[in-house]
Design an enzyme around this catalytic site. Sequence first.
Site, short mmCIF file in Angstrom:
data_model
loop_
_atom_site.label_atom_id
_atom_site.label_comp_id
_atom_site.label_asym_id
_atom_site.label_seq_id
_atom_site.Cartn_x
_atom_site.Cartn_y
_atom_site.Cartn_z
N ASP A 106 0.83 -1.20 0.00
CA ASP A 106 0.00 0.00 0.00
C ASP A 106 0.87 1.27 0.00
OD1 ASP A 106 -3.02 0.82 0.43
OD2 ASP A 106 -1.90 2.01 1.89
N ARG A 107 0.65 2.20 0.92
CA ARG A 107 1.43 3.45 0.91
C ARG A 107 2.92 3.16 1.07
NH1 ARG A 107 -2.04 6.80 -1.36
NH2 ARG A 107 -0.99 8.67 -0.58
N ARG A 132 4.50 2.86 -2.20
CA ARG A 132 4.74 4.14 -2.86
C ARG A 132 6.03 4.78 -2.32
NH1 ARG A 132 0.32 4.31 -5.78
NH2 ARG A 132 -1.53 3.28 -4.90
N HIS A 160 -11.39 7.46 0.10
CA HIS A 160 -10.46 8.09 1.04
C HIS A 160 -9.36 8.87 0.32
CE1 HIS A 160 -8.81 4.13 0.09
NE2 HIS A 160 -7.62 4.58 0.41
N TRP A 161 -9.06 8.51 -0.93
CA TRP A 161 -8.04 9.24 -1.67
C TRP A 161 -8.40 10.73 -1.79
CZ3 TRP A 161 -3.77 7.72 -5.08
CH2 TRP A 161 -3.30 6.42 -4.83
N TYR A 182 -2.07 11.63 2.12
CA TYR A 182 -2.94 11.62 0.94
C TYR A 182 -3.01 12.98 0.26
CZ TYR A 182 -4.37 6.80 1.36
OH TYR A 182 -4.36 5.44 1.36
N HIS A 189 -7.44 -6.68 -0.31
CA HIS A 189 -6.31 -5.75 -0.29
C HIS A 189 -5.20 -6.16 0.68
CE1 HIS A 189 -4.11 -2.00 -0.45
NE2 HIS A 189 -4.38 -1.73 0.82
#
Length: 284
Positions: free
Chosen positions: A99-100, A103, A144-145, A206, A265
């Site tokens: 997930d994050r 990134r 949520h993005w 975000y 997820h």
Amino acid sequence: MFAGFEEIDVALPEATIHARVGGKGDPLLLLHGYPQTHFMWHPVAEQLAETHRVIIPDLRGYGDSVAKSDDFTFRAMAQDFILLMEHLGHSQFQVVSHDRGSRVAHRMVLDHPDAVRSVAILDILPTLDVWRVMDDWLAKKYYHWSFLAQPGDMPRRLINGDPILFLHSALLGLSGSTDLFAKEALAEYERAARNPDVVAAWCGDYSAGASTDLDHDRENLGQTSDIPCLVLWGSKGAVAHHIDPLEAWKVWFPNAVGHAVDAGHFLVEERPTEVLEALIEHLR
């Protein structure tokens, strides 16, 4: 959970990073995502520590890591972990991420290509691709993005009114059930969510992901890395609904390999055995 691991707190210029460290061998950095903490790695941490020195931090502002600035870009968070690993004596290492955290790992490879020897990316598309394919279907899945990226303090105030409700909504929206989470891990996610500073970090993360991070990624379009890259995604999730995740990541990592996992997820917690087998093969 995390038998044989020690907890550390390392003061860095822009954050104090909380982490667990255990095992011996080649260094391996595990990076979690939203809305979780490093506890998401509990199903595989001890097994990975049998062959690696495993470092499992909380992202800047998440969990028990403390942000010292308002910069929540992936570039800033990547720098945190370069400094953390240097502090622990590791100039080169492998990264497994979700997930994050994935990134952050991607940005780490772009900004510090000599540091990362291999990367595993779990259940995400590149940030530019997410925004490019965002439609009404995906916007409902990934609401949520946009919500967390809203300016001002509105998102924080609403979340802090009932942080556990919001957390469970986020987990359910991405997984379909909270039953897949171990009670101890869910309790840790809930404890973190009750901290207004953690909520602020979610929003900062975000917000950057909808602005500055996009600029950074556009600047690096065309830059590739030939390091080994494993891509895993949940067949029951949203990642593969619009485009092939493996092909999307091959734009950045031409040698990428990977496959879908029979999960939503949260792959590590839903299918730990299958994920661990793939990671062990990747890390050889």
